[in-house]
Scaffold this motif. Sequence first.
Motif, short mmCIF file in Angstrom:
data_model
loop_
_atom_site.label_atom_id
_atom_site.label_comp_id
_atom_site.label_asym_id
_atom_site.label_seq_id
_atom_site.Cartn_x
_atom_site.Cartn_y
_atom_site.Cartn_z
N HIS A 91 4.92 -3.22 1.21
CA HIS A 91 4.34 -2.16 0.68
C HIS A 91 4.85 -2.04 -0.94
N LEU A 138 -0.53 -2.51 -2.44
CA LEU A 138 -1.39 -1.68 -1.64
C LEU A 138 -1.81 -0.49 -2.52
N SER A 166 -4.76 -5.18 -2.08
CA SER A 166 -5.64 -4.42 -1.03
C SER A 166 -6.68 -3.88 -2.12
N ILE A 169 -7.56 1.82 -3.02
CA ILE A 169 -7.30 2.43 -1.60
C ILE A 169 -8.82 3.21 -1.37
N LYS A 218 -6.64 -1.38 2.65
CA LYS A 218 -6.09 0.04 2.95
C LYS A 218 -6.66 1.45 2.79
N THR A 248 -4.64 -1.68 7.08
CA THR A 248 -3.62 -0.67 7.25
C THR A 248 -3.71 0.74 6.74
N GLU A 269 1.46 3.09 7.35
CA GLU A 269 2.33 3.02 6.13
C GLU A 269 3.06 4.48 6.16
#
Length: 431
Positions: A91, A138, A166, A169, A218, A248, A269
Amino acid sequence: MTLVARLGLVVQFTFIFILSGRASFSQTEKHYLIKAGLMYDSDANAFIKSRQILVKGKKIIKVGEKLEVPKGTEVLDYSNATVTPGLIDAHTHILTNQGLTEALSVDAVMNSPEKRVLRAAGFAKSYLDAGFTTIRDLGNSGQYLDLEVSRAIDKGYISGPRMLVSGPIIGSMDGQLDGLPFRDFDKVSRQEQSMVSGVEQARQAVLEHIARGVDVIKILAIGNRLTLTLEEMKAIVETAHAQRVKVTAHCDRDWAVHNAIEAGVDGIEHGYGFKEATLELMAKKGVYLVPTYQSINVAEQYYKTQRMPYKLEDVRADLESYRKWLGQIEKSGVLMVAGSDAYHELQMPRGDLAKQTIWGYNDFGISPENVMKSATANAAHALEMKDQIGVIKEGAFADIAVFDGDLQKSFKTSLLNVKMVMKEGEIHLRK
């Protein structure tokens, strides 16, 4: 000779040159024999004395006690050190740097994409120097700036760990950035994230991300106030899984995580203070957890950087809940994966700041063996690179870190004293 014939000869000679170049390369692959006074075996989750590791090219080809080695093998003697798989941080946010008194949005507003990429190159090298050979980035990285950095590392333009990314987001319409004027909210939030409303927008965002080349999706289980709906999360997971991409979810509180678990996400996370029943449900469904906790040392550094008075006993008391939560995670059987969430400016190299998370796990009662497992084999499993990284075994990538002294007995002291870092058989740091 006709033009067509001449072109045919050029193609033939080019093909022969490429083949001969490949053959020459394979014949000259570098051999290393690493002698480990102590080796962390992530498969056995144990520190083992007196092991030797034979590396050829990018891979480990043998592990044992007294190995026969080819002529010309370079011997790296670390008899007084601990050899481990290269560390993995699952992360990271290397395109972001948040001042301690600033809102998260400030970095995105004040710094150009070019500056953020150049700065990330320095952060990436710092990670590698600290012993991290793989990171998963991420978000908080503009419009796919993480992909640019990852590809630059792959092509050898800059030095850094292997990166899985990722892209922006995916979250609800309130995003995650605070402190923005209303007139700038939409522009800046859409620069940094993919805000969706409804199932079709959710599916479209996933397909766009995968088309751009991301490694993982993500999502925000909860943004500043709003949550993605269960239907939106299910659509995201179904769409990603149909393309063989994992999902995730950012979630820092228990009440908001249950829709994400029901939707079928692969990981969670943060996870501050999750209830035991929630953790047991995650374990049952095979959902891993990345507890992005910090160390007492980081809390102290915060006060020092801010020039604020503090008492160490108060700092310890403030963070004591981490001990309870980590104990619950271990007891539940959830796959615990190390991830730092390091993006604050704390006047230390980013790689060392990231390492404070695994230092912190040990601060609050996790054994050195289990800490290392979370940052090696467990992380490799979450990143779908099991037996390729996070392990020292035949056939795995030669991603190796060496720490001075006995990492098992003097975990925190040894962890910050890196003697050598090797990524895919190439030595990037040697002291």
